[in-house]
Motif scaffolding. Structure first.
Motif, PDB file in Angstrom:
ATOM      1  N   VAL A   1      36.578  78.647  36.167  1.00  0.00           N
ATOM      2  CA  VAL A   1      36.280  78.122  34.834  1.00  0.00           C
ATOM      3  C   VAL A   1      37.554  77.586  34.184  1.00  0.00           C
ATOM      4  CG1 VAL A   1      35.331  78.679  32.570  1.00  0.00           C
ATOM      5  CG2 VAL A   1      34.351  79.722  34.613  1.00  0.00           C
ATOM      6  N   LYS A   2      38.655  78.311  34.331  1.00  0.00           N
ATOM      7  CA  LYS A   2      39.921  77.842  33.773  1.00  0.00           C
ATOM      8  C   LYS A   2      40.378  76.552  34.452  1.00  0.00           C
ATOM      9  CE  LYS A   2      41.593  82.410  32.369  1.00  0.00           C
ATOM     10  NZ  LYS A   2      42.659  83.434  32.537  1.00  0.00           N
ATOM     11  N   MET A   3      40.067  76.408  35.740  1.00  0.00           N
ATOM     12  CA  MET A   3      40.410  75.157  36.423  1.00  0.00           C
ATOM     13  C   MET A   3      39.647  73.987  35.802  1.00  0.00           C
ATOM     14  SD  MET A   3      39.577  74.060  40.353  1.00  0.00           S
ATOM     15  CE  MET A   3      39.583  72.318  40.812  1.00  0.00           C
ATOM     16  N   ALA A   4      38.359  74.183  35.524  1.00  0.00           N
ATOM     17  CA  ALA A   4      37.576  73.115  34.891  1.00  0.00           C
ATOM     18  C   ALA A   4      38.107  72.799  33.498  1.00  0.00           C
ATOM     19  CB  ALA A   4      36.105  73.517  34.824  1.00  0.00           C
ATOM     20  N   LEU A   5      38.521  73.823  32.753  1.00  0.00           N
ATOM     21  CA  LEU A   5      39.087  73.584  31.423  1.00  0.00           C
ATOM     22  C   LEU A   5      40.401  72.817  31.518  1.00  0.00           C
ATOM     23  CD1 LEU A   5      38.417  77.051  29.731  1.00  0.00           C
ATOM     24  CD2 LEU A   5      37.058  74.977  29.568  1.00  0.00           C
ATOM     25  N   ALA A   6      41.207  73.133  32.547  1.00  0.00           N
ATOM     26  CA  ALA A   6      42.463  72.401  32.734  1.00  0.00           C
ATOM     27  C   ALA A   6      42.198  70.936  33.055  1.00  0.00           C
ATOM     28  CB  ALA A   6      43.276  73.056  33.853  1.00  0.00           C
ATOM     29  N   LEU A   7      41.204  70.666  33.897  1.00  0.00           N
ATOM     30  CA  LEU A   7      40.871  69.279  34.218  1.00  0.00           C
ATOM     31  C   LEU A   7      40.356  68.539  32.985  1.00  0.00           C
ATOM     32  CD1 LEU A   7      39.163  69.668  37.720  1.00  0.00           C
ATOM     33  CD2 LEU A   7      41.546  69.164  37.178  1.00  0.00           C
ATOM     34  N   ALA A   8      39.625  69.241  32.112  1.00  0.00           N
ATOM     35  CA  ALA A   8      39.161  68.594  30.876  1.00  0.00           C
ATOM     36  C   ALA A   8      40.325  68.288  29.946  1.00  0.00           C
ATOM     37  CB  ALA A   8      38.137  69.493  30.178  1.00  0.00           C
ATOM     38  N   LEU A   9      41.353  69.143  29.949  1.00  0.00           N
ATOM     39  CA  LEU A   9      42.522  68.885  29.108  1.00  0.00           C
ATOM     40  C   LEU A   9      43.267  67.632  29.557  1.00  0.00           C
ATOM     41  CD1 LEU A   9      44.039  72.451  28.552  1.00  0.00           C
ATOM     42  CD2 LEU A   9      43.241  70.898  26.787  1.00  0.00           C
ATOM     43  N   PHE A  10      43.406  67.444  30.868  1.00  0.00           N
ATOM     44  CA  PHE A  10      44.135  66.281  31.364  1.00  0.00           C
ATOM     45  C   PHE A  10      43.258  65.027  31.363  1.00  0.00           C
ATOM     46  CE2 PHE A  10      46.725  69.740  32.876  1.00  0.00           C
ATOM     47  CZ  PHE A  10      48.008  69.240  32.801  1.00  0.00           C
ATOM     48  N   GLY A  11      41.985  65.169  31.713  1.00  0.00           N
ATOM     49  CA  GLY A  11      41.055  64.042  31.658  1.00  0.00           C
ATOM     50  C   GLY A  11      41.299  63.008  32.730  1.00  0.00           C
ATOM     51  N   GLY A  12      40.302  62.160  32.940  1.00  0.00           N
ATOM     52  CA  GLY A  12      40.418  61.070  33.899  1.00  0.00           C
ATOM     53  C   GLY A  12      40.953  59.812  33.248  1.00  0.00           C
ATOM     54  N   CYS A  13      40.646  58.688  33.843  1.00  0.00           N
ATOM     55  CA  CYS A  13      41.111  57.385  33.351  1.00  0.00           C
ATOM     56  C   CYS A  13      39.915  56.576  32.876  1.00  0.00           C
ATOM     57  CB  CYS A  13      41.862  56.620  34.448  1.00  0.00           C
ATOM     58  SG  CYS A  13      43.293  57.491  35.106  1.00  0.00           S
ATOM     59  N   GLN A  14      39.985  56.095  31.649  1.00  0.00           N
ATOM     60  CA  GLN A  14      38.919  55.261  31.122  1.00  0.00           C
ATOM     61  C   GLN A  14      38.985  53.874  31.744  1.00  0.00           C
ATOM     62  OE1 GLN A  14      39.044  54.502  26.930  1.00  0.00           O
ATOM     63  NE2 GLN A  14      36.851  54.105  26.788  1.00  0.00           N
ATOM     64  N   LYS A  15      37.836  53.355  32.151  1.00  0.00           N
ATOM     65  CA  LYS A  15      37.768  52.030  32.785  1.00  0.00           C
ATOM     66  C   LYS A  15      37.292  51.001  31.767  1.00  0.00           C
ATOM     67  CE  LYS A  15      38.407  54.276  36.701  1.00  0.00           C
ATOM     68  NZ  LYS A  15      38.100  55.635  36.255  1.00  0.00           N
ATOM     69  N   ASN A  16      37.903  49.835  31.787  1.00  0.00           N
ATOM     70  CA  ASN A  16      37.508  48.690  30.948  1.00  0.00           C
ATOM     71  C   ASN A  16      37.561  49.026  29.464  1.00  0.00           C
ATOM     72  OD1 ASN A  16      36.895  47.510  33.458  1.00  0.00           O
ATOM     73  ND2 ASN A  16      34.758  48.171  33.323  1.00  0.00           N
ATOM     74  N   GLY A  17      38.495  49.895  29.075  1.00  0.00           N
ATOM     75  CA  GLY A  17      38.550  50.300  27.673  1.00  0.00           C
ATOM     76  C   GLY A  17      39.052  49.202  26.754  1.00  0.00           C
ATOM     77  N   GLU A  18      39.906  48.305  27.245  1.00  0.00           N
ATOM     78  CA  GLU A  18      40.498  47.265  26.397  1.00  0.00           C
ATOM     79  C   GLU A  18      39.738  45.943  26.465  1.00  0.00           C
ATOM     80  OE1 GLU A  18      42.874  48.040  24.432  1.00  0.00           O
ATOM     81  OE2 GLU A  18      43.141  50.064  25.239  1.00  0.00           O
ATOM     82  N   GLU A  19      38.787  45.810  27.383  1.00  0.00           N
ATOM     83  CA  GLU A  19      38.070  44.548  27.550  1.00  0.00           C
ATOM     84  C   GLU A  19      36.787  44.582  26.720  1.00  0.00           C
ATOM     85  OE1 GLU A  19      37.518  43.479  31.591  1.00  0.00           O
ATOM     86  OE2 GLU A  19      39.450  44.283  32.248  1.00  0.00           O
ATOM     87  N   LYS A  20      36.627  43.570  25.886  1.00  0.00           N
ATOM     88  CA  LYS A  20      35.468  43.541  24.994  1.00  0.00           C
ATOM     89  C   LYS A  20      34.203  43.074  25.705  1.00  0.00           C
ATOM     90  CE  LYS A  20      38.201  42.692  20.826  1.00  0.00           C
ATOM     91  NZ  LYS A  20      38.409  41.805  19.657  1.00  0.00           N
ATOM     92  N   ASN A  21      34.337  42.286  26.750  1.00  0.00           N
ATOM     93  CA  ASN A  21      33.171  41.719  27.414  1.00  0.00           C
ATOM     94  C   ASN A  21      32.609  42.614  28.508  1.00  0.00           C
ATOM     95  OD1 ASN A  21      33.441  39.386  25.841  1.00  0.00           O
ATOM     96  ND2 ASN A  21      34.877  38.469  27.310  1.00  0.00           N
ATOM     97  N   ARG A  22      33.224  43.751  28.761  1.00  0.00           N
ATOM     98  CA  ARG A  22      32.757  44.664  29.799  1.00  0.00           C
ATOM     99  C   ARG A  22      32.512  46.041  29.197  1.00  0.00           C
ATOM    100  NH1 ARG A  22      36.424  44.269  35.074  1.00  0.00           N
ATOM    101  NH2 ARG A  22      34.628  45.448  35.862  1.00  0.00           N
ATOM    102  N   LEU A  23      31.517  46.734  29.734  1.00  0.00           N
ATOM    103  CA  LEU A  23      31.157  48.055  29.223  1.00  0.00           C
ATOM    104  C   LEU A  23      32.186  49.078  29.682  1.00  0.00           C
ATOM    105  CD1 LEU A  23      29.000  49.683  27.694  1.00  0.00           C
ATOM    106  CD2 LEU A  23      27.885  50.089  29.895  1.00  0.00           C
ATOM    107  N   ALA A  24      32.685  49.849  28.737  1.00  0.00           N
ATOM    108  CA  ALA A  24      33.692  50.870  29.062  1.00  0.00           C
ATOM    109  C   ALA A  24      33.026  52.056  29.736  1.00  0.00           C
ATOM    110  CB  ALA A  24      34.416  51.320  27.798  1.00  0.00           C
ATOM    111  N   VAL A  25      33.703  52.615  30.722  1.00  0.00           N
ATOM    112  CA  VAL A  25      33.242  53.800  31.446  1.00  0.00           C
ATOM    113  C   VAL A  25      34.123  54.958  31.031  1.00  0.00           C
ATOM    114  CG1 VAL A  25      32.842  54.841  33.706  1.00  0.00           C
ATOM    115  CG2 VAL A  25      32.480  52.385  33.374  1.00  0.00           C
ATOM    116  N   ARG A  26      33.509  56.025  30.547  1.00  0.00           N
ATOM    117  CA  ARG A  26      34.292  57.127  29.991  1.00  0.00           C
ATOM    118  C   ARG A  26      35.093  57.838  31.074  1.00  0.00           C
ATOM    119  NH1 ARG A  26      31.870  62.434  30.381  1.00  0.00           N
ATOM    120  NH2 ARG A  26      29.759  62.362  31.227  1.00  0.00           N
TER     121      ARG A  26
END
Length: 475
Positions: free
Chosen positions: A66-91
């Motif tokens: 459980v602590k491993m999952a909490l650690a991964l949530a703290l660091f998080g992944g990489c958001q895709k297409n976050g700066e592009e207005k014409n493409r849907l962002a993936v969390r």
């Protein structure tokens, strides 16, 4: 009468906040040479993964996965297409749900995560409203204009939002649907139409109904929560308070050592050698790899240093999947989809496939690595395996993939459902009053009719149509 409007200007050389708390996090993104040196030392540690996981709430014994999952949530992944207005962002932020019986340390772990996060918000579900979670509109007393006041999810943007007592929120849970998937909150109030960013990882803790988790029921039935909300969470853990002589002895030693002000390492020395011998003969499991071994000297990271390390990783590290990691994740996804064809259920979807990618990126970011290796992907696969083992195990200890559909294999529920389907086919109708449902239940020997009706209504098999009438859906 004409009213005059006066504008007040103040010239200032410097501004200092007199209400600044001692634990303020405003300087988290400012790195000094001392901070960079500490970050480098942590990244070059012999086992950074184990050190970081055990540094999360060290006062709580066990629950390494459980602590491993909490650690991964703290660091998080990489958001895709976050700066592009014409493409849907993936969390890129994973959502974690911890379900457990009272007294297992869920609230302490959530509070520890909110303190360690560079931007963390902690709220309690039984005292939180929909406006408090999202956005509320207020009216200024002086000018009379309407203004927006941010809620917990907006305040936790690019951070973590911890929600305790998640099962006691009631209708407020529906406000999380858009924020958890699209990571934005749409507002249309008092002539204000806008969309606010809510790019936060949601970590929730919930207690089952009655305080005891019933393995004969699914997670949705134990929490009385809709499947739409449950599907938003990437990882779900179930913590049970099962008697275990060895673990209870180590737990009591750990608690007494904490209260005496001594190091908690004394409790780890109580571990039997039989466990170590068995783990050395076979390949150790994920939880065994993360446990502190007897005689191993270690100190948890200070919260200030830990927070700096997380902020550095989130700001500068952008890992990419390697071919080995892609192969591991894809093979695990196809394996579960194959088992889905054999069972009448859908245990994993493309939403969970994206969750695997997010968690794998967070696993690489935890060690400040730019490439997600096959080893990182294997750790995430083992994490998801343990989560699926928790959610899909029935009261007989068997893996039941049908439990992901929302209704457990309760004999009375299945019996009532079959009786309703037979009655609907025979009478050519799908509307039933409460008295008719009770009569059908009594004919097949079911006395808890109201509880069965509530379970079927919760899982959208029976829809309430008003005037004490329910409509049977095709199931």
């Amino acid at each position: 009468k004409n009213k005059c409007l006066f504008l007040l200007y103040i010239e200032a050389n410097s501004i200092s906040n007199s209400k600044k708390a001692s634990g303020d996090k405003s300087d988290t993104l400012v790195f000094s040479s001392k901070d960079l040196k500490a970050v480098k030392e942590i990244a070059n540690d012999s086992d950074t993964f184990k050190l970081i996981v055990n540094s999360i709430c060290p006062s709580i014994y066990g629950h390494e996965v459980v602590k491993m999952a909490l650690a991964l949530a703290l660091f998080g992944g990489c958001q895709k297409n976050g700066e592009e207005k014409n493409r849907l962002a993936v969390r890129g932020d994973p959502h974690i749900l911890v379900v457990g019986e009272p007294g297992l340390g869920k609230s302490q772990m959530l509070q520890a995560v909110s303190v360690l996060a560079p931007r963390g918000v902690y709220v309690c579900g039984n005292t939180t409203s929909t406006a408090g979670l999202t956005v509320t509109v207020g009216k200024d007393s002086g000018s009379g204009d309407f203004s927006l006041e941010a809620g917990a999810l907006v305040l936790g943007d690019q951070g973590v939002c911890c929600i305790d007592e998640f099962d006691k929120m009631g209708g407020e849970q529906q406000a999380l649907l858009e924020a958890m998937e699209q990571q934005s909150i749409s507002v249309a109030k008092a002539g204000i139409v806008c969309s606010l960013s809510a790019r936060s990882a949601v970590i929730a803790a919930a207690n089952p109904i009655g305080g005891h988790y019933n393995r004969a029921k699914t997670v949705c039935e134990n929490l009385k929560m809709s499947r739409a909300i449950m599907s938003r969470f990437d990882v779900i853990f179930i913590l049970l308070d099962s008697p275990d002589m060895e673990r209870d002895q180590m737990l009591s030693e750990h608690v007494m050592a904490m209260h005496r002000g001594q190091k908690a390492e004394n409790s780890h020395a109580m571990r039997k050698h039989g466990l170590d011998n068995s783990s050395s003969q076979a390949s150790p499991s994920l939880s065994q790899r993360l446990q502190i071994q007897p005689g191993e000297n270690w100190d948890p990271l200070p919260p200030v240093v830990f927070r700096k390390y997380i902020a550095y990783a989130r700001k500068y590290c952008r890992p990419r999947l390697s071919e080995g990691a892609k192969s591991v994740i894809q093979s695990f996804y196809l394996e579960l989809r194959k088992r889905k064809n054999q069972m009448d259920s859908t245990p994993i979807t493309t939403r969970q496939l994206e969750a695997l990618i997010r968690l794998a990126e967070a696993r690489a970011k935890l060690q400040l690595q730019e490439i997600v290796s096959a080893e990182h992907a294997l750790d995430v696969v083992n994490l998801l395996r343990e989560s699926l083992m928790d959610t899909l195990t029935d009261d007989l200890g068997k893996i039941d993939f049908g439990r992901t559909s929302g209704i457990g294999r309760n004999k009375e529920v299945q019996k009532m459902l079959k009786a309703l389907q037979r009655t609907a086919e025979r009478d050519c109708k799908n509307l039933f009053t409460v008295d008719e449902l009770r009569k059908i239940a009594l004919e097949i020997g079911i006395r808890r009719a109201d509880e069965i009706i509530e379970t079927l209504n919760l899982n959208t098999v029976l829809l309430m149509k008003g005037n004490r009438t329910y409509q049977l859906q095709t199931y």
